[in-house]
Design a protein around this motif. Structure first.
Motif, PDB file in Angstrom:
ATOM      1  N   ILE A  17       2.922  -3.487  -9.068  1.00 19.29           N
ATOM      2  CA  ILE A  17       2.886  -4.749  -8.098  1.00 19.29           C
ATOM      3  C   ILE A  17       3.898  -5.711  -8.253  1.00 19.29           C
ATOM      4  O   ILE A  17       4.720  -6.146  -7.310  1.00 19.29           O
ATOM      5  CB  ILE A  17       1.688  -5.449  -8.106  1.00 19.29           C
ATOM      6  N   TYR A  62       2.915   4.891  -7.840  1.00 21.22           N
ATOM      7  CA  TYR A  62       1.964   4.795  -8.864  1.00 21.22           C
ATOM      8  C   TYR A  62       1.528   6.060  -9.570  1.00 21.22           C
ATOM      9  O   TYR A  62       1.490   7.139  -8.583  1.00 21.22           O
ATOM     10  CB  TYR A  62       0.733   4.130  -8.399  1.00 21.22           C
ATOM     11  N   LYS A  96      -0.811  -0.762 -12.465  1.00 22.18           N
ATOM     12  CA  LYS A  96      -0.942  -0.908 -11.426  1.00 22.18           C
ATOM     13  C   LYS A  96      -0.175  -2.324 -11.448  1.00 22.18           C
ATOM     14  O   LYS A  96       0.485  -2.736 -10.396  1.00 22.18           O
ATOM     15  CB  LYS A  96      -2.169  -1.096 -10.686  1.00 22.18           C
ATOM     16  N   ARG A  97      -0.717  -3.140 -12.365  1.00 25.67           N
ATOM     17  CA  ARG A  97      -0.099  -4.455 -12.403  1.00 25.67           C
ATOM     18  C   ARG A  97       1.491  -4.840 -12.253  1.00 25.67           C
ATOM     19  O   ARG A  97       1.871  -5.223 -11.636  1.00 25.67           O
ATOM     20  CB  ARG A  97      -0.847  -5.166 -13.413  1.00 25.67           C
ATOM     21  N   TYR A 108      -5.772  -5.603  -5.965  1.00 29.07           N
ATOM     22  CA  TYR A 108      -5.788  -4.516  -6.730  1.00 29.07           C
ATOM     23  C   TYR A 108      -6.580  -4.595  -7.897  1.00 29.07           C
ATOM     24  O   TYR A 108      -6.623  -3.932  -8.906  1.00 29.07           O
ATOM     25  CB  TYR A 108      -4.619  -3.834  -6.984  1.00 29.07           C
ATOM     26  N   ASP A 109      -7.280  -5.483  -7.884  1.00 29.52           N
ATOM     27  CA  ASP A 109      -8.177  -6.066  -9.201  1.00 29.52           C
ATOM     28  C   ASP A 109      -7.246  -6.192 -10.344  1.00 29.52           C
ATOM     29  O   ASP A 109      -7.792  -5.769 -11.409  1.00 29.52           O
ATOM     30  CB  ASP A 109      -9.449  -5.058  -9.161  1.00 29.52           C
ATOM     31  N   CYS A 110      -6.379  -6.639 -10.605  1.00 31.68           N
ATOM     32  CA  CYS A 110      -5.248  -6.966 -11.414  1.00 31.68           C
ATOM     33  C   CYS A 110      -5.417  -8.460 -11.906  1.00 31.68           C
ATOM     34  O   CYS A 110      -5.625  -9.385 -10.855  1.00 31.68           O
ATOM     35  CB  CYS A 110      -4.066  -6.414 -11.190  1.00 31.68           C
ATOM     36  N   GLU A 142      -0.789   7.897 -11.784  1.00 34.01           N
ATOM     37  CA  GLU A 142      -2.069   7.715 -12.480  1.00 34.01           C
ATOM     38  C   GLU A 142      -1.732   8.390 -13.746  1.00 34.01           C
ATOM     39  O   GLU A 142      -1.563   9.695 -13.849  1.00 34.01           O
ATOM     40  CB  GLU A 142      -3.270   8.068 -11.822  1.00 34.01           C
ATOM     41  N   ARG A 165       0.958  -1.170  -0.038  1.00 32.62           N
ATOM     42  CA  ARG A 165      -0.029  -0.124  -0.114  1.00 32.62           C
ATOM     43  C   ARG A 165       0.872   1.221   0.099  1.00 32.62           C
ATOM     44  O   ARG A 165       0.663   2.215  -0.599  1.00 32.62           O
ATOM     45  CB  ARG A 165      -0.884   0.235   1.329  1.00 32.62           C
ATOM     46  N   MET A 193       2.620   1.494  -3.565  1.00 27.36           N
ATOM     47  CA  MET A 193       1.794   2.034  -4.469  1.00 27.36           C
ATOM     48  C   MET A 193       1.550   3.662  -4.294  1.00 27.36           C
ATOM     49  O   MET A 193       1.452   4.217  -5.357  1.00 27.36           O
ATOM     50  CB  MET A 193       0.444   1.548  -4.383  1.00 27.36           C
TER      51      MET A 193
END
Length: 182
Positions: free
Chosen positions: A153, A20, A149-150, A175-177, A22, A13, A16
Protein backbone atom coordinates in the motif's frame (compact mmCIF):
# COMPACT_ATOMS: atom_id res chain seq x y z
CA UNK A 1 -12.62 15.10 -3.02
CA UNK A 2 -14.84 12.07 -2.39
CA UNK A 3 -14.68 11.18 -6.09
CA UNK A 4 -10.86 11.32 -5.91
CA UNK A 5 -10.82 9.00 -2.89
CA UNK A 6 -13.19 6.52 -4.54
CA UNK A 7 -11.00 6.37 -7.66
CA UNK A 8 -7.92 6.02 -5.48
CA UNK A 9 -9.50 3.18 -3.48
CA UNK A 10 -10.49 1.34 -6.66
CA UNK A 11 -6.99 1.81 -8.07
CA UNK A 12 -5.56 0.40 -4.84
CA UNK A 13 -7.83 -2.67 -5.03
CA UNK A 14 -6.65 -3.37 -8.59
CA UNK A 15 -3.03 -2.74 -7.59
CA UNK A 16 -3.29 -5.15 -4.64
CA UNK A 17 -4.85 -7.90 -6.81
CA UNK A 18 -2.05 -7.57 -9.36
CA UNK A 19 0.91 -7.18 -7.01
CA UNK A 20 0.26 -8.77 -3.63
CA UNK A 21 2.08 -12.05 -3.23
CA UNK A 22 0.65 -14.00 -0.34
CA UNK A 23 3.32 -16.08 1.25
CA UNK A 24 2.69 -19.24 3.19
CA UNK A 25 3.17 -19.07 6.91
CA UNK A 26 6.45 -20.65 7.91
CA UNK A 27 7.06 -21.85 11.41
CA UNK A 28 10.63 -21.68 12.60
CA UNK A 29 12.27 -23.70 15.28
CA UNK A 30 15.50 -22.91 17.03
CA UNK A 31 17.96 -25.53 18.08
CA UNK A 32 20.73 -24.70 20.47
CA UNK A 33 24.03 -26.38 19.80
CA UNK A 34 25.56 -28.19 22.70
CA UNK A 35 28.87 -26.76 23.92
CA UNK A 36 31.91 -28.81 22.94
CA UNK A 37 32.53 -31.76 25.22
CA UNK A 38 36.02 -32.26 26.59
CA UNK A 39 37.58 -35.31 28.17
CA UNK A 40 39.54 -33.32 30.74
CA UNK A 41 40.21 -29.75 31.88
CA UNK A 42 43.27 -29.29 29.64
CA UNK A 43 41.25 -30.15 26.52
CA UNK A 44 38.50 -27.73 27.67
CA UNK A 45 41.13 -24.97 28.06
CA UNK A 46 42.38 -25.63 24.50
CA UNK A 47 38.84 -25.40 23.11
CA UNK A 48 38.24 -22.15 25.01
CA UNK A 49 41.53 -20.64 23.74
CA UNK A 50 40.69 -21.58 20.15
CA UNK A 51 37.27 -19.93 20.39
CA UNK A 52 38.67 -16.89 22.20
CA UNK A 53 41.39 -16.31 19.63
CA UNK A 54 38.81 -16.67 16.82
CA UNK A 55 36.75 -13.95 18.42
CA UNK A 56 39.76 -11.67 18.81
CA UNK A 57 40.77 -12.29 15.19
CA UNK A 58 37.26 -11.48 13.97
CA UNK A 59 37.17 -8.28 16.05
CA UNK A 60 40.52 -7.13 14.61
CA UNK A 61 39.42 -7.91 11.06
CA UNK A 62 36.13 -6.06 11.63
CA UNK A 63 37.94 -3.03 13.03
CA UNK A 64 40.27 -2.96 9.99
CA UNK A 65 37.31 -3.39 7.63
CA UNK A 66 35.35 -0.53 9.21
CA UNK A 67 38.38 1.78 9.17
CA UNK A 68 38.65 1.24 5.38
CA UNK A 69 34.96 2.05 4.84
CA UNK A 70 33.61 5.55 5.16
CA UNK A 71 30.46 5.25 7.22
CA UNK A 72 27.91 7.84 6.17
CA UNK A 73 25.21 8.45 8.74
CA UNK A 74 21.50 8.43 7.96
CA UNK A 75 21.46 12.13 8.90
CA UNK A 76 24.12 12.92 6.28
CA UNK A 77 22.14 11.03 3.65
CA UNK A 78 18.92 12.77 4.71
CA UNK A 79 20.64 16.14 4.40
CA UNK A 80 21.72 15.22 0.84
CA UNK A 81 18.12 14.35 -0.07
CA UNK A 82 16.83 17.58 1.48
CA UNK A 83 19.36 19.57 -0.57
CA UNK A 84 18.35 17.68 -3.73
CA UNK A 85 14.68 18.46 -3.11
CA UNK A 86 15.31 22.03 -1.96
CA UNK A 87 13.75 21.53 1.47
CA UNK A 88 14.72 22.97 4.81
CA UNK A 89 14.76 20.97 8.01
CA UNK A 90 11.89 23.03 9.41
CA UNK A 91 9.71 22.31 6.35
CA UNK A 92 10.46 18.62 6.60
CA UNK A 93 9.93 18.01 10.31
CA UNK A 94 6.75 20.09 10.30
CA UNK A 95 5.42 18.15 7.29
CA UNK A 96 5.71 14.86 9.20
CA UNK A 97 4.68 16.36 12.56
CA UNK A 98 8.02 15.33 14.04
CA UNK A 99 9.47 16.82 17.18
CA UNK A 100 12.27 19.30 16.40
CA UNK A 101 14.59 17.61 18.90
CA UNK A 102 14.10 14.19 17.28
CA UNK A 103 14.77 15.67 13.84
CA UNK A 104 17.93 17.31 15.15
CA UNK A 105 18.99 13.98 16.64
CA UNK A 106 18.47 12.26 13.27
CA UNK A 107 20.65 14.83 11.53
CA UNK A 108 23.46 14.99 14.08
CA UNK A 109 23.89 11.55 15.68
CA UNK A 110 26.33 9.41 13.70
CA UNK A 111 24.69 6.09 14.52
CA UNK A 112 21.02 7.10 14.73
CA UNK A 113 18.86 4.49 13.03
CA UNK A 114 15.32 5.62 12.18
CA UNK A 115 12.28 3.38 12.33
CA UNK A 116 10.74 2.24 9.05
CA UNK A 117 7.75 4.52 9.70
CA UNK A 118 10.05 7.52 10.14
CA UNK A 119 11.85 6.73 6.88
CA UNK A 120 8.55 6.37 5.01
CA UNK A 121 7.13 9.57 6.55
CA UNK A 122 10.24 11.52 5.55
CA UNK A 123 10.04 10.09 2.01
CA UNK A 124 6.38 11.15 1.78
CA UNK A 125 7.20 14.64 3.07
CA UNK A 126 9.93 15.01 0.44
CA UNK A 127 7.40 13.90 -2.20
CA UNK A 128 9.75 11.28 -3.59
CA UNK A 129 9.01 9.29 -6.72
CA UNK A 130 8.44 5.58 -6.36
CA UNK A 131 12.05 4.67 -7.24
CA UNK A 132 13.44 7.47 -5.05
CA UNK A 133 11.30 6.30 -2.12
CA UNK A 134 12.54 2.72 -2.49
CA UNK A 135 16.13 3.97 -2.53
CA UNK A 136 15.54 6.22 0.48
CA UNK A 137 13.84 3.51 2.55
CA UNK A 138 16.63 1.05 1.67
CA UNK A 139 19.19 3.65 2.67
CA UNK A 140 17.60 3.50 6.13
CA UNK A 141 18.00 -0.28 6.12
CA UNK A 142 14.45 -1.28 5.19
CA UNK A 143 12.64 -2.76 2.22
CA UNK A 144 9.14 -2.41 0.79
CA UNK A 145 8.04 -5.98 0.12
CA UNK A 146 5.35 -7.26 -2.25
CA UNK A 147 4.61 -9.94 0.32
CA UNK A 148 3.46 -7.43 2.92
CA UNK A 149 0.13 -5.64 2.43
CA UNK A 150 1.26 -2.60 4.35
CA UNK A 151 4.44 -2.22 2.30
CA UNK A 152 2.52 -2.72 -0.91
CA UNK A 153 0.00 0.00 0.00
CA UNK A 154 2.87 2.36 0.80
CA UNK A 155 4.49 1.53 -2.57
CA UNK A 156 1.14 2.21 -4.26
CA UNK A 157 0.96 5.63 -2.64
CA UNK A 158 4.39 6.57 -3.98
CA UNK A 159 3.49 5.29 -7.44
CA UNK A 160 0.24 7.28 -7.41
CA UNK A 161 1.93 10.32 -5.82
CA UNK A 162 -0.32 10.22 -2.78
CA UNK A 163 1.76 12.16 -0.24
CA UNK A 164 -0.96 13.15 2.24
CA UNK A 165 -0.30 11.07 5.37
CA UNK A 166 -3.97 11.16 6.37
CA UNK A 167 -5.01 9.57 3.05
CA UNK A 168 -2.17 7.02 3.27
CA UNK A 169 -3.37 6.12 6.77
CA UNK A 170 -6.96 5.73 5.51
CA UNK A 171 -5.80 3.33 2.79
CA UNK A 172 -3.78 1.37 5.34
CA UNK A 173 -6.82 1.22 7.64
CA UNK A 174 -8.95 -0.21 4.79
CA UNK A 175 -6.69 -3.27 4.76
CA UNK A 176 -6.39 -3.49 8.56
CA UNK A 177 -2.77 -2.30 8.54
CA UNK A 178 -1.20 -0.13 11.19
CA UNK A 179 -1.03 3.58 10.39
CA UNK A 180 2.19 5.47 9.74
CA UNK A 181 1.44 7.81 12.60
CA UNK A 182 -1.32 8.16 15.16
Amino acid sequence: MEDYKEKLIESLRIYMRRNYIERPRIHYSISIEEPPQAQDENELDEIWLKEHSKTQCIRLRLKAFLSRKKIVSFGDKLQEWMDRKGLTGVELYKAVHMDRRLFSKILTEQFYHPSKNTAVLLALAMRLTSSEALEFVQMAGYYLSKEDKRDLIISFCFEEQVYDVMIVNELLHMYDCSPLMQ
